[in-house]
Write a protein that holds these residues in place. Structure first.
Motif, PDB file in Angstrom:
ATOM      1  N   ARG A   1       0.829  -1.200   0.000  1.00  0.00           N
ATOM      2  CA  ARG A   1       0.000   0.000   0.000  1.00  0.00           C
ATOM      3  C   ARG A   1       0.871   1.260   0.000  1.00  0.00           C
ATOM      4  O   ARG A   1       0.412   2.328  -0.388  1.00  0.00           O
ATOM      5  N   THR A   2       2.116   1.109   0.468  1.00  0.00           N
ATOM      6  CA  THR A   2       3.023   2.263   0.557  1.00  0.00           C
ATOM      7  C   THR A   2       4.150   2.184  -0.452  1.00  0.00           C
ATOM      8  O   THR A   2       4.486   3.166  -1.121  1.00  0.00           O
ATOM      9  N   LEU A   3       4.746   0.999  -0.597  1.00  0.00           N
ATOM     10  CA  LEU A   3       5.905   0.839  -1.467  1.00  0.00           C
ATOM     11  C   LEU A   3       5.500   0.214  -2.797  1.00  0.00           C
ATOM     12  O   LEU A   3       4.715  -0.724  -2.838  1.00  0.00           O
ATOM     13  N   ARG A   4       6.061   0.723  -3.869  1.00  0.00           N
ATOM     14  CA  ARG A   4       5.755   0.187  -5.195  1.00  0.00           C
ATOM     15  C   ARG A   4       6.751  -0.929  -5.509  1.00  0.00           C
ATOM     16  O   ARG A   4       7.826  -0.703  -6.066  1.00  0.00           O
ATOM     17  N   THR A   5       6.395  -2.131  -5.124  1.00  0.00           N
ATOM     18  CA  THR A   5       7.273  -3.277  -5.321  1.00  0.00           C
ATOM     19  C   THR A   5       6.418  -4.511  -5.620  1.00  0.00           C
ATOM     20  O   THR A   5       6.023  -5.227  -4.698  1.00  0.00           O
ATOM     21  N   PRO A   6       6.063  -4.725  -6.892  1.00  0.00           N
ATOM     22  CA  PRO A   6       5.164  -5.834  -7.251  1.00  0.00           C
ATOM     23  C   PRO A   6       5.618  -7.158  -6.645  1.00  0.00           C
ATOM     24  O   PRO A   6       6.750  -7.596  -6.864  1.00  0.00           O
ATOM     25  N   SER A   7       4.756  -7.752  -5.867  1.00  0.00           N
ATOM     26  CA  SER A   7       5.114  -8.960  -5.131  1.00  0.00           C
ATOM     27  C   SER A   7       3.930  -9.911  -5.071  1.00  0.00           C
ATOM     28  O   SER A   7       2.802  -9.546  -5.403  1.00  0.00           O
ATOM     29  N   GLY A   8       4.190 -11.123  -4.611  1.00  0.00           N
ATOM     30  CA  GLY A   8       3.119 -12.098  -4.475  1.00  0.00           C
ATOM     31  C   GLY A   8       3.537 -13.258  -3.607  1.00  0.00           C
ATOM     32  O   GLY A   8       4.704 -13.384  -3.220  1.00  0.00           O
ATOM     33  N   ILE A   9       2.578 -14.086  -3.284  1.00  0.00           N
ATOM     34  CA  ILE A   9       2.796 -15.263  -2.448  1.00  0.00           C
ATOM     35  C   ILE A   9       2.078 -16.439  -3.089  1.00  0.00           C
ATOM     36  O   ILE A   9       0.929 -16.309  -3.545  1.00  0.00           O
ATOM     37  N   LEU A  10       2.741 -17.575  -3.143  1.00  0.00           N
ATOM     38  CA  LEU A  10       2.127 -18.808  -3.626  1.00  0.00           C
ATOM     39  C   LEU A  10       1.959 -19.767  -2.448  1.00  0.00           C
ATOM     40  O   LEU A  10       2.903 -19.988  -1.684  1.00  0.00           O
ATOM     41  N   ILE A  11       0.747 -20.314  -2.304  1.00  0.00           N
ATOM     42  CA  ILE A  11       0.425 -21.242  -1.225  1.00  0.00           C
ATOM     43  C   ILE A  11       0.170 -22.602  -1.848  1.00  0.00           C
ATOM     44  O   ILE A  11      -0.729 -22.760  -2.679  1.00  0.00           O
ATOM     45  N   LEU A  12       0.973 -23.577  -1.481  1.00  0.00           N
ATOM     46  CA  LEU A  12       0.898 -24.905  -2.094  1.00  0.00           C
ATOM     47  C   LEU A  12       0.419 -25.923  -1.061  1.00  0.00           C
ATOM     48  O   LEU A  12       0.889 -25.917   0.090  1.00  0.00           O
ATOM     49  N   ALA A  13      -0.505 -26.772  -1.461  1.00  0.00           N
ATOM     50  CA  ALA A  13      -1.005 -27.809  -0.561  1.00  0.00           C
ATOM     51  C   ALA A  13      -1.763 -28.839  -1.362  1.00  0.00           C
ATOM     52  O   ALA A  13      -2.293 -28.548  -2.431  1.00  0.00           O
TER      53      ALA A  13
END
Length: 298
Positions: free
Chosen positions: A50-62
């Motif tokens: 919301r503050t920093l412009r740093t495209p990121s993501g998380i992958l959840i595997l199960a």
């Protein structure tokens, strides 16, 4: 007639009161340690972006049945606000035919557009999604069943679909939190640029037979009030792990049926017999030698 045959004998439809007991079990949400750790990571990522412009993501595997959809729902509930306010998450579920057009259509529907034509032009879809994202400013995009992006021999399609996501992540600065089976690990080879953004990954393993398993069963025993489920804290603890392999969905299904069986008895106490019947309702044919509740495991 064997004991197994007698257990499988149809006794007619369940009463509304009995079905309410099953519903109570299905509604139990156990926010266990692994869930909390992943939610903390997602919360931190969303607040950071919301503050920093740093495209990121998380992958959840199960593997199937370990609560991926529930986890995304919990994240969505936490960040969702009233429909008149901005900042909540977008949540979509993919199917096995997903491609660029498919993921764009799912996004358009999540953004509130009405039902779409059967084959809308991708250019038109992209425009709709871009306008919707500009207005919505979503906190995150939550994607369920994301393994469908890269299942089978469709690397080119998977690369195009994740490139489509990558462009929106870069343009609108929202994180992608994707959940799916271990097939998602292939994305690192198919589209390393996307994975360099969605670089954090977490694996939800089946529960081992340890303190976390005992705590999980204790939470069910405490949450279910309609019947006495205390057997899960004692003699049935190990047998339940043997019967379910530590899989959350199978555990909940077995307990649901066992509690409904117990609800028909005068004392309303879940017993080894209730669990044995629940095992057959959940799995179908089970040989007596493979039934840990009849073998008396503890």
């Amino acid at each position: 007639m064997t004991m197994s045959d007698d257990m499988n004998k149809y006794s007619g439809p369940r009463s509304p009161e009995t079905l309410k007991v099953g519903e109570q079990v299905l509604n139990v949400v156990v926010d266990h340690q692994v869930f909390r750790r992943i939610r903390d990571a997602c919360r931190d990522l969303i607040h950071t972006m919301r503050t920093l412009r740093t495209p990121s993501g998380i992958l959840i595997l199960a593997e199937s049945g370990m609560g991926k959809t529930l986890l995304l729902d919990l994240i969505n509930r936490e960040f969702s606000k009233t429909s008149q306010m901005e900042g909540n998450c977008l949540q979509v579920a993919l199917d096995d035919a997903v491609d660029q057009r498919g993921i764009a259509s799912a996004m358009a529907l999540a953004l509130g557009y009405p039902a779409l034509p059967s084959r809308p032009a991708l250019v038109a879809l992209n425009h709709m999604v871009n306008v919707g994202l500009e207005r919505r400013r979503a906190a995150a995009l939550l994607i369920d069943e994301m393994q469908h992006v890269c299942e089978g021999h469709k690397d080119i399609t998977a690369r195009a679909a994740t490139d489509w996501l990558k462009v929106r992540m870069d343009t609108f600065n929202f994180p992608v939190i994707g959940a799916g089976t271990r097939v998602l690990e292939r994305l690192a080879v198919i589209n390393p640029q996307f994975v360099s953004r969605a670089s954090a990954s977490y694996v939800i393993h089946p529960f081992a037979f340890d303190d976390q398993w005992r705590q999980l069963l204790a939470a069910f025993a405490q949450a279910v009030q309609a019947v006495d489920l205390n057997i899960v804290n004692a003699t049935a603890c190990r047998a339940l792990h043997t019967a379910t392999g530590g899989n959350m969905r199978m555990l909940k299904r077995l307990l649901m049926y066992a509690c409904m069986h117990a609800a028909t008895q005068p004392q309303k106490i879940v017993t080894s017999e209730s669990l044995s019947k629940g095992l057959r309702d959940a799995k179908g044919d089970v040989h007596e030698a493979s039934d840990p509740f009849q073998r008396g495991q503890s």
